[in-house]
Scaffold this active site. Structure first.
Site, mmCIF file in Angstrom:
data_model
loop_
_atom_site.group_PDB
_atom_site.id
_atom_site.type_symbol
_atom_site.label_atom_id
_atom_site.label_comp_id
_atom_site.label_asym_id
_atom_site.label_seq_id
_atom_site.Cartn_x
_atom_site.Cartn_y
_atom_site.Cartn_z
ATOM 1 N N ASP A 1 7.881 1.445 2.438
ATOM 2 C CA ASP A 1 7.761 0.972 1.073
ATOM 3 C C ASP A 1 6.725 -0.166 1.130
ATOM 4 O OD1 ASP A 1 8.505 0.414 -1.629
ATOM 5 O OD2 ASP A 1 9.715 -1.255 -0.904
ATOM 6 N N LEU A 2 6.148 -0.529 -0.011
ATOM 7 C CA LEU A 2 5.129 -1.589 0.006
ATOM 8 C C LEU A 2 5.684 -2.944 -0.449
ATOM 9 C CD1 LEU A 2 2.117 -2.470 0.224
ATOM 10 C CD2 LEU A 2 1.834 -1.687 -2.129
ATOM 11 N N ASP A 3 6.094 -2.964 -1.729
ATOM 12 C CA ASP A 3 6.474 -4.238 -2.327
ATOM 13 C C ASP A 3 7.839 -4.682 -1.800
ATOM 14 O OD1 ASP A 3 6.083 -6.355 -3.931
ATOM 15 O OD2 ASP A 3 6.568 -5.352 -5.808
ATOM 16 N N THR B 1 4.555 -8.539 -4.075
ATOM 17 C CA THR B 1 3.801 -8.723 -5.318
ATOM 18 C C THR B 1 4.739 -8.730 -6.532
ATOM 19 O OG1 THR B 1 3.370 -6.360 -5.404
ATOM 20 C CG2 THR B 1 1.639 -7.717 -4.447
ATOM 21 N N LYS C 1 12.444 -3.877 -9.575
ATOM 22 C CA LYS C 1 11.893 -3.725 -8.230
ATOM 23 C C LYS C 1 12.023 -2.275 -7.754
ATOM 24 C CE LYS C 1 12.207 -8.484 -6.759
ATOM 25 N NZ LYS C 1 12.781 -9.466 -5.852
ATOM 26 N N GLY C 2 10.916 -1.704 -7.321
ATOM 27 C CA GLY C 2 10.912 -0.326 -6.814
ATOM 28 C C GLY C 2 10.906 0.726 -7.910
ATOM 29 N N SER D 1 5.225 4.224 -1.589
ATOM 30 C CA SER D 1 5.439 3.178 -2.599
ATOM 31 C C SER D 1 5.330 3.767 -3.995
ATOM 32 C CB SER D 1 4.368 2.091 -2.423
ATOM 33 O OG SER D 1 4.314 1.272 -3.565
ATOM 34 N N ALA D 2 6.153 3.223 -4.897
ATOM 35 C CA ALA D 2 6.083 3.638 -6.300
ATOM 36 C C ALA D 2 4.825 3.107 -6.971
ATOM 37 C CB ALA D 2 7.312 3.122 -7.047
ATOM 38 N N SER D 3 4.124 2.208 -6.300
ATOM 39 C CA SER D 3 2.979 1.541 -6.935
ATOM 40 C C SER D 3 1.697 2.360 -6.856
ATOM 41 C CB SER D 3 2.724 0.183 -6.293
ATOM 42 O OG SER D 3 1.563 -0.385 -6.877
ATOM 43 N N LYS E 1 11.961 7.106 -7.021
ATOM 44 C CA LYS E 1 13.146 6.699 -6.260
ATOM 45 C C LYS E 1 14.268 6.408 -7.260
ATOM 46 C CE LYS E 1 9.986 4.372 -3.123
ATOM 47 N NZ LYS E 1 9.474 3.092 -2.605
ATOM 48 N N GLU F 1 12.732 0.134 3.694
ATOM 49 C CA GLU F 1 12.841 -0.200 2.262
ATOM 50 C C GLU F 1 13.494 -1.553 2.037
ATOM 51 O OE1 GLU F 1 12.619 0.388 -0.920
ATOM 52 O OE2 GLU F 1 11.575 2.291 -1.008
ATOM 53 N N ASP F 2 13.289 -2.107 0.822
ATOM 54 C CA ASP F 2 13.989 -3.345 0.448
ATOM 55 C C ASP F 2 14.846 -3.138 -0.801
ATOM 56 O OD1 ASP F 2 11.769 -3.105 -1.323
ATOM 57 O OD2 ASP F 2 12.047 -5.199 -1.894
HETATM 58 P P1 B16 Z 1 2.489 -0.092 -10.307
HETATM 59 P P2 B16 Z 1 7.370 -0.446 -4.265
HETATM 60 C C1 B16 Z 1 6.973 -0.854 -6.906
HETATM 61 O O1 B16 Z 1 6.521 -0.962 -5.577
HETATM 62 C C2 B16 Z 1 7.358 -2.224 -7.432
HETATM 63 O O2 B16 Z 1 8.445 -2.753 -6.695
HETATM 64 C C3 B16 Z 1 7.771 -2.100 -8.878
HETATM 65 O O3 B16 Z 1 8.134 -3.357 -9.402
HETATM 66 C C4 B16 Z 1 6.593 -1.494 -9.676
HETATM 67 O O4 B16 Z 1 6.941 -1.310 -11.057
HETATM 68 C C5 B16 Z 1 6.204 -0.163 -9.063
HETATM 69 O O5 B16 Z 1 5.877 -0.344 -7.694
HETATM 70 C C6 B16 Z 1 5.014 0.477 -9.766
HETATM 71 O O6 B16 Z 1 3.881 -0.313 -9.545
HETATM 72 O O7 B16 Z 1 2.648 -0.552 -11.725
HETATM 73 O O8 B16 Z 1 1.554 -0.940 -9.486
HETATM 74 O O9 B16 Z 1 2.155 1.377 -10.220
HETATM 75 O O10 B16 Z 1 8.515 -1.403 -4.073
HETATM 76 O O11 B16 Z 1 7.814 0.987 -4.515
HETATM 77 O O12 B16 Z 1 6.322 -0.541 -3.197
HETATM 78 MG MG MG Z 2 10.120 -2.315 -2.565
#
Ligand code: B16
Ligand code: MG
Length: 226
Positions: free
Chosen positions: A7-9, A15, A43-44, A114-116, A145, A169-170
């Site tokens: 996972d990233l964040d 972030t 988060k996530g 990562s969801a990001s 997720k 993961e966190d």
């Molecule tokens: P974006 P992760 C997630 O990252 C964040 O924890 C979550 O707060 C955010 O809404 C999501 O990514 C989407 O991010 O808007 O940059 O696409 O924890 O899955 O690494």
């Molecule tokens: Mg995370």
């Protein structure tokens, strides 16, 4: 253990504060106030799902059309992207650079789950892109997720069986996704909320290549015994 999916964040960098500030700015324009306690729920969670949670908090869950919501999410992302321009290698969480390097030296494949959608840019800013063999594109997923899809896809992209992978993961939803994918899960953070993981450690500096290998081999052998 042939691969590790990260996972990233909250694992590689943090972030969450920038996501929070950007959402807070967007929400207040709609008359919705969010605080750091509410932010924990985001988060996530994907961008569009985060927006929906914020709108529901303000009693506006059904007020806007899909295209209006996409515009709001895009506006938040513009603000967020300005904020992450200042991300640099010093924002890597403690011990992560050494962990990536050690795993790479051992020949373990690495993937980002990562969801990001900003994941690739953030890895570049952190100067760790070269350690990753693959990055799952969250825009191509049917479900976020806790659905296991993102981890299953990561293993597929690496050409490895999920049972030979460890996921890190966190967030509880992320741990559920790793477990659902049939991987061994390592969680960073709260022992109680992350209890579904094969192991929970308090902080990123507690995760080492040796620990991941050990947890993987113990978990796999246990599953073979029972
Ligand atoms: P974006 P992760 C997630 O990252 C964040 O924890 C979550 O707060 C955010 O809404 C999501 O990514 C989407 O991010 O808007 O940059 O696409 O924890 O899955 O690494
Ligand atoms: Mg995370």
């Amino acid at each position: 253990m042939k691969a590790v999916l990260f996972d990233l964040d909250g694992v590689i960098t943090d972030t969450a504060i920038y996501h929070y500030q950007a959402w807070k700015e967007m929400a207040s324009k709609l008359g919705i106030e969010i605080d750091e306690v509410f932010n924990e729920q985001l988060k996530g969670v994907s961008r569009m799902d985060s927006l929906q949670l914020i709108l529901e908090k303000g009693g506006l869950g059904n007020r806007y059309s899909e295209s209006e919501k996409v515009k709001m999410a895009d506006d938040k992302n513009i603000v967020y992207k300005q904020m992450i321009e200042k991300v640099s290698p010093k924002d890597l969480l403690p011990g992560i650079k050494e962990l990536l390097k050690d795993l790479k030296d051992k020949g373990v494949l690495l993937g980002l789950a990562s969801a990001s959608q900003n994941g690739p840019v953030i890895l570049d800013r952190l100067e760790v892109t070269q350690y990753f063999n693959t990055i799952v594109n969250p825009a191509e997923l049917r479900a976020g997720k806790p659905d296991p899809e993102i981890f299953v896809k990561g293993a597929q992209q690496l050409g490895v069986n999920p049972k030979d992978c460890v996921g890190v993961e966190d967030a509880a939803a992320g741990v559920q996704a790793i477990n659902g994918a049939g991987m061994v899960s390592v969680a960073i953070g709260n022992q109680t909320t992350l209890a579904a993981a094969n192991i929970v450690v308090p902080a990123t500096e507690d995760v080492s290549a040796d620990l991941l290998e050990k947890v993987w081999s113990v978990s796999v052998n246990c599953n073979e015994v029972f």
